[in-house]
Design a protein around this motif. Sequence first.
Motif, mmCIF file in Angstrom:
data_model
loop_
_atom_site.group_PDB
_atom_site.id
_atom_site.type_symbol
_atom_site.label_atom_id
_atom_site.label_comp_id
_atom_site.label_asym_id
_atom_site.label_seq_id
_atom_site.Cartn_x
_atom_site.Cartn_y
_atom_site.Cartn_z
ATOM 1 N N GLY A 143 3.218 -20.115 1.884
ATOM 2 C CA GLY A 143 2.978 -18.793 2.473
ATOM 3 C C GLY A 143 2.057 -18.000 1.559
ATOM 4 O O GLY A 143 2.125 -18.120 0.339
ATOM 5 N N LEU A 144 1.169 -17.195 2.167
ATOM 6 C CA LEU A 144 0.136 -16.503 1.393
ATOM 7 C C LEU A 144 0.170 -15.007 1.645
ATOM 8 O O LEU A 144 0.238 -14.565 2.793
ATOM 9 N N VAL A 185 -2.396 -11.952 0.496
ATOM 10 C CA VAL A 185 -3.617 -11.679 -0.268
ATOM 11 C C VAL A 185 -3.684 -10.220 -0.688
ATOM 12 O O VAL A 185 -3.141 -9.340 -0.008
ATOM 13 N N ARG A 235 3.676 -6.599 -1.751
ATOM 14 C CA ARG A 235 3.363 -5.493 -0.841
ATOM 15 C C ARG A 235 1.855 -5.301 -0.869
ATOM 16 O O ARG A 235 1.251 -5.323 -1.944
ATOM 17 N N ARG A 236 1.275 -5.146 0.276
ATOM 18 C CA ARG A 236 -0.187 -5.099 0.308
ATOM 19 C C ARG A 236 -0.707 -4.087 1.317
ATOM 20 O O ARG A 236 -0.067 -3.801 2.324
ATOM 21 N N PRO A 237 -1.910 -3.582 1.039
ATOM 22 C CA PRO A 237 -2.543 -2.685 2.001
ATOM 23 C C PRO A 237 -3.051 -3.471 3.215
ATOM 24 O O PRO A 237 -3.524 -4.605 3.066
ATOM 25 N N LEU A 286 0.738 0.045 4.448
ATOM 26 C CA LEU A 286 1.175 -0.957 3.471
ATOM 27 C C LEU A 286 2.263 -1.782 4.134
ATOM 28 O O LEU A 286 3.015 -1.268 4.968
ATOM 29 N N VAL A 287 2.358 -3.060 3.753
ATOM 30 C CA VAL A 287 3.377 -3.900 4.372
ATOM 31 C C VAL A 287 3.909 -4.900 3.352
ATOM 32 O O VAL A 287 3.179 -5.316 2.446
ATOM 33 N N ASP A 288 5.189 -5.253 3.486
ATOM 34 C CA ASP A 288 5.765 -6.295 2.628
ATOM 35 C C ASP A 288 5.408 -7.670 3.168
ATOM 36 O O ASP A 288 5.448 -7.891 4.387
ATOM 37 N N VAL A 289 5.102 -8.590 2.278
ATOM 38 C CA VAL A 289 4.872 -9.982 2.657
ATOM 39 C C VAL A 289 6.039 -10.798 2.102
ATOM 40 O O VAL A 289 6.233 -10.859 0.890
ATOM 41 N N ASN A 290 6.828 -11.368 3.024
ATOM 42 C CA ASN A 290 7.983 -12.171 2.623
ATOM 43 C C ASN A 290 7.653 -13.633 2.873
ATOM 44 O O ASN A 290 7.227 -14.002 3.970
ATOM 45 N N VAL A 291 7.876 -14.450 1.871
ATOM 46 C CA VAL A 291 7.518 -15.867 1.980
ATOM 47 C C VAL A 291 8.735 -16.672 2.432
ATOM 48 O O VAL A 291 9.827 -16.500 1.902
ATOM 49 N N LYS A 292 8.519 -17.548 3.429
ATOM 50 C CA LYS A 292 9.617 -18.395 3.920
ATOM 51 C C LYS A 292 9.532 -19.820 3.384
ATOM 52 O O LYS A 292 10.485 -20.575 3.464
ATOM 53 N N LEU A 301 4.782 -19.075 7.781
ATOM 54 C CA LEU A 301 5.296 -19.209 6.416
ATOM 55 C C LEU A 301 5.508 -17.849 5.767
ATOM 56 O O LEU A 301 6.075 -17.772 4.684
ATOM 57 N N VAL A 302 5.005 -16.801 6.397
ATOM 58 C CA VAL A 302 5.259 -15.452 5.889
ATOM 59 C C VAL A 302 5.668 -14.539 7.037
ATOM 60 O O VAL A 302 5.310 -14.774 8.190
ATOM 61 N N THR A 303 6.447 -13.520 6.708
ATOM 62 C CA THR A 303 6.753 -12.468 7.676
ATOM 63 C C THR A 303 6.355 -11.127 7.062
ATOM 64 O O THR A 303 6.354 -10.974 5.837
ATOM 65 N N TYR A 304 6.015 -10.192 7.924
ATOM 66 C CA TYR A 304 5.603 -8.861 7.482
ATOM 67 C C TYR A 304 6.683 -7.859 7.875
ATOM 68 O O TYR A 304 7.077 -7.801 9.031
ATOM 69 N N THR A 305 7.159 -7.117 6.924
ATOM 70 C CA THR A 305 8.199 -6.125 7.196
ATOM 71 C C THR A 305 7.879 -4.829 6.454
ATOM 72 O O THR A 305 6.999 -4.802 5.588
ATOM 73 N N ASN A 306 8.671 -3.803 6.803
ATOM 74 C CA ASN A 306 8.637 -2.596 5.989
ATOM 75 C C ASN A 306 7.254 -1.942 5.966
ATOM 76 O O ASN A 306 6.812 -1.455 4.924
ATOM 77 N N MET A 307 6.564 -1.970 7.110
ATOM 78 C CA MET A 307 5.229 -1.356 7.135
ATOM 79 C C MET A 307 5.381 0.159 7.034
ATOM 80 O O MET A 307 6.255 0.749 7.666
ATOM 81 N N GLY A 308 4.550 0.744 6.220
ATOM 82 C CA GLY A 308 4.636 2.192 6.044
ATOM 83 C C GLY A 308 3.281 2.768 5.713
ATOM 84 O O GLY A 308 2.335 2.044 5.399
#
Lengths: 320, 263
Positions: free
Chosen positions: A110-111, A113, A128-130, A137-143, B223-230
Amino acid sequence: MGNGILVYCEFDNGQPRKTAYELLQKATSLGVGPVSALVIGGGDTSTLGAYGAGKVYVVDSPALASYSTGAYVKALAAGVAASGASTVLAAASSPARDAFPRLAARIGAGLGVEVTELRNEGGNVVGRRPVYGGKALVDVNVKSAVGIFTVRPNSSPVSAPAGGSASVVNVEAGVTDADVDVKVTETVAPANKAVDLTEADRIVAGGRSLKSKEQFDSVLRPLAAACKATVGASRAAVDAGFAGHSEQVGQTGKVVNPSLYFALGISGAIQHLAGMRTSRVIVAVNKDAEAPIFQYSTYGIVGDLFEVAPLLQKEIEKLG
Amino acid sequence: MKIGVCLKQVPATDTRIRINADATAILTDDVKFEINPYDEYALEEALRIKGAGGATEVITFTIGGADADPRIRDGLARGADRAVRIDDPGLAGSDSLGIARALAAALKAEGVGLVLAGRQAVDGDASAVPAMIAEVLGWSQVSWVDKFTVSGEGFTAQRAAGGGVRELVAGTLPAVVTTDKGLNEPRYPNLPGIMKAKTKQIAVKKLADLGVDAGSVGAGAALVTYTNMGLPPARPAGRILGGDTASAVSELVRLLRDEAKVL
Ligand SMILES: Cc1cc2nc3c(=O)[nH]c(=O)nc-3n(C[C@H](O)[C@H](O)[C@H](O)COP(=O)(O)OP(=O)(O)OC[C@H]3O[C@@H](n4cnc5c(N)ncnc54)[C@H](O)[C@@H]3O)c2cc1C
Ligand SMILES: Nc1ncnc2c1ncn2[C@@H]1O[C@H](COP(=O)(O)O)[C@@H](O)[C@H]1O
């Protein structure tokens, strides 16, 4: 998860770039296991231990002398496998932007950037990325078993090295000339020696109001030189030919993250703000007190930039 | 040779972002969409190559719903010969790799020899799909190109390297190339182009049409999920330095040195 973090360390003239130290210290502070470094090609690795690396994995081959996607992705994949790390960090540099998505696809990682924040959530590294040019901004969670994050330069400060030394592990990746798919035939050095915008710690940027390339060169560039800053420009200034394409800051230009950003005669359009709003200190000079840029600036001067810039240059030169 | 251009629609860059209730995506109900600006350079470059006799056909490829058709028509009006749109519920929740797998399958099915794509889509700013397409296809790639020439089976390009350096590179087709600003000035559709576009074809494909394994795309394969957008934290109100210009400037320098400690 938890086989630690591997930091891909970029080198410049045989020495680690500042981003290598930044990421090693960031990786150490996350506390998710051992931190190691990955070095592609040769270089002086002796300082990496002091910044947090326990081991330095080195992949070297004559075919890695200059960047090519084919050779580098193969080398990176071998280094990641050798380290057994579950998280890989790299600075979001031009070669990293090219190589890491391809590496991620190859090894099923999972990536995320251009992350600007990293945190440890129950042993997992979350980035966390723009997105939308920094408007959200959003969190990137790797599975997947391995996660890769490229990190925007200057996202965290570099402090004095804590000391320590690393053992060097040479990794045989079998990279040969046959892996060099796209060959570099010539490098074109930047017109001036300033740090690249995306890595710059200080930026002096000018807009349409500079009115001509001559004035951009005679008013803005000397001020930037006095501040030891890299020059930036709004799209209006670039489209008018006052500055080069590679100098554009904004949603469709460079996204920058300096400690100090001067916006001279830039209105503060949403697309410009997108590229520079994370700057730590923003100074705006604009003759229109209502210009949107003032809502985002730390300090502002309402005035004519043609008066302000030379005075500012003199005051800064006085500091030596 | 056929050229494939990846064309995505994105919110216009002046869009004010609003975020949905579960903080995973933006609200798009009153958003105006445009062709991703970097994809405009990709299309323009493809049209110029074809114009110079270097290609027989320019085909655009889009993953998206019918709401993307006006942007695809815009591409056809600028001169693309035809378009492929991949639309399948199985693609919902795909990450960049899932998108790349589906696009790669469609590009391969059409037999393109060169793919031009944007350096990033200015919505998710992932800057990942084209390199992943190149990996899936096993092709060469060059990223962030502002000069490009094709001659026969070979190509040369100028790309951004680290530290402001530009590199001239040479390789052979097939390849995936991503565009940076400065490559060209995109043309806009003219009236004859718009008329002609009405008769051009947008072929809508399902995953099964392209032989894409449904298990390799979509939310399940991501392989990734996006959460907590703010929204980004608001900046504290700034300080306007008054007085005459000279005293404002010396006060500024003092503040930068002593208060902000950046000089
Ligand atoms: C798809 C798209 C993408 C875009 N991407 C970008 C991007 O990446 N980066 C970007 O910057 N823009 C981008 N833009 C353009 C953006 O919308 C603005 O048009 C642009 O940023 C304006 O540049 P400016 O501030 O130099 O010019 P203006 O908006 O014209 O502002 C000039 C300012 O200078 C001030 N001024 C004039 N004379 C003086 C003086 N003597 N002293 C002091 N102040 C003075 C004026 O009060 C004014 O505020 C994009 C637009 C679109 C549609
Ligand atoms: N859904 C899509 N449809 C068509 N092309 C896409 C899509 N997503 C990404 N691309 C292409 O890949 C480029 C980079 O996108 P990204 O990796 O998402 O930043 C874009 O500029 C497009 O050319």
